[in-house]
Design an enzyme around this catalytic site. Structure first.
Site, short mmCIF file in Angstrom:
data_model
loop_
_atom_site.label_atom_id
_atom_site.label_comp_id
_atom_site.label_asym_id
_atom_site.label_seq_id
_atom_site.Cartn_x
_atom_site.Cartn_y
_atom_site.Cartn_z
N HIS A 17 -18.46 -5.86 13.30
CA HIS A 17 -17.27 -6.48 12.68
C HIS A 17 -16.01 -5.69 13.05
O HIS A 17 -14.96 -6.27 13.34
CB HIS A 17 -17.38 -6.47 11.15
N LYS A 41 -24.71 -16.92 -1.28
CA LYS A 41 -25.90 -16.11 -1.03
C LYS A 41 -25.77 -14.81 -1.81
O LYS A 41 -24.69 -14.44 -2.22
CB LYS A 41 -26.11 -15.87 0.46
N ARG A 90 -22.47 -13.39 18.66
CA ARG A 90 -23.47 -12.47 19.20
C ARG A 90 -24.39 -13.23 20.13
O ARG A 90 -24.12 -13.38 21.30
CB ARG A 90 -24.29 -11.83 18.06
N SER A 128 -25.23 -7.54 9.14
CA SER A 128 -25.22 -6.90 7.82
C SER A 128 -26.62 -6.94 7.21
O SER A 128 -27.06 -5.97 6.58
CB SER A 128 -24.23 -7.60 6.89
P1 ADP Z 1 -20.59 -14.81 7.54
O1 ADP Z 1 -19.15 -15.13 7.80
O2 ADP Z 1 -21.53 -15.86 8.10
O3 ADP Z 1 -20.89 -14.41 6.14
P2 ADP Z 1 -20.43 -12.07 8.49
O4 ADP Z 1 -19.58 -11.70 7.34
O5 ADP Z 1 -21.62 -11.17 8.74
O6 ADP Z 1 -20.96 -13.55 8.46
O7 ADP Z 1 -19.60 -12.06 9.85
C1 ADP Z 1 -18.32 -12.58 9.99
C2 ADP Z 1 -18.10 -12.96 11.44
O8 ADP Z 1 -18.37 -11.84 12.30
C3 ADP Z 1 -19.03 -14.07 11.95
O9 ADP Z 1 -18.31 -14.86 12.86
C4 ADP Z 1 -20.14 -13.34 12.65
O10 ADP Z 1 -20.74 -14.13 13.66
C5 ADP Z 1 -19.37 -12.18 13.24
N1 ADP Z 1 -20.23 -11.01 13.48
C6 ADP Z 1 -21.12 -10.44 12.65
N2 ADP Z 1 -21.73 -9.39 13.22
C7 ADP Z 1 -21.23 -9.30 14.49
C8 ADP Z 1 -21.47 -8.43 15.61
N3 ADP Z 1 -22.38 -7.46 15.55
N4 ADP Z 1 -20.76 -8.66 16.74
C9 ADP Z 1 -19.87 -9.68 16.80
N5 ADP Z 1 -19.59 -10.52 15.80
C10 ADP Z 1 -20.26 -10.34 14.64
#
Ligand code: ADP
Length: 159
Positions: A17, A41, A90, A128
């Site tokens: 992130h 969730k 990813r 995460s």
């Molecule tokens: P969500 O929005 O589905 O709850 P997250 O909070 O984990 O998911 O992630 C926010 C954004 O960051 C999403 O677009 C997710 O695909 C992206 N993301 C999460 N982990 C990574 C990573 N390791 N590399 C690149 N982008 C990521």
């Protein structure tokens, strides 16, 4: 100059992130990281904790601010006068979900563009949920998250 949001649950923020946020901050005049207040969730950390962890993680990036938000992401984008929504990609499996979200958001707010940024190779496997699983089993997560997040995970799982 364009203003973007980077919305997500960030439960907790990982190096993946942080990489996306730092790179997005170079592309836009202002980046507002939106920490989603009520995802459908189960979350380990409260919105306040997730906001604070993200703020600390990005404190060296000058044109970034972090805010919690609830409700539709598109409404958050409008509220903060952003024209762009940044998401991270990813693996192929992310693509389907991100495509669906981007198309739905386009229907809800055609004026906001979704821009996806490809993951850094080193962060391609980071999520995460994986980090929480490793931490809950007593594994070391220092390589994948900033030190303050690793400490918060140790506290949360009592390991
Ligand atoms: P969500 O929005 O589905 O709850 P997250 O909070 O984990 O998911 O992630 C926010 C954004 O960051 C999403 O677009 C997710 O695909 C992206 N993301 C999460 N982990 C990574 C990573 N390791 N590399 C690149 N982008 C990521």
């Amino acid at each position: 100059m364009l203003r973007a949001i980077y919305p997500g649950s960030f439960d907790p923020v990982t190096n993946g992130h942080i990489d996306i946020a730092a790179r997005a901050a170079k592309l836009f005049e202002t980046l507002i990281v939106g920490v989603y207040d009520a995802p459908p969730k189960r979350l380990l950390f409260s919105t306040e904790e997730r906001v604070a962890m993200m703020q600390e993680a990005l404190r060296n990036v000058p044109n970034v601010r972090v805010e919690g938000y609830s409700g539709l992401t598109i409404d958050f984008a409008r509220r903060v006068n952003a024209q762009v929504m940044v998401r991270g990609l990813r693996v192929v499996s992310d693509f389907e979900r991100e495509m669906q979200l981007a198309l739905a958001n386009k229907k809800l707010g055609a004026e906001i563009e979704t821009v996806c940024i490809m993951t850094d190779l080193n962060a391609a496997f980071l999520s995460s949920s994986l980090i929480k699983e490793i931490a809950s089993l007593g594994g070391k997560v220092e390589e994948f998250v900033p030190p303050h997040v690793a400490a918060a995970l140790r506290r949360a799982y009592g390991v």
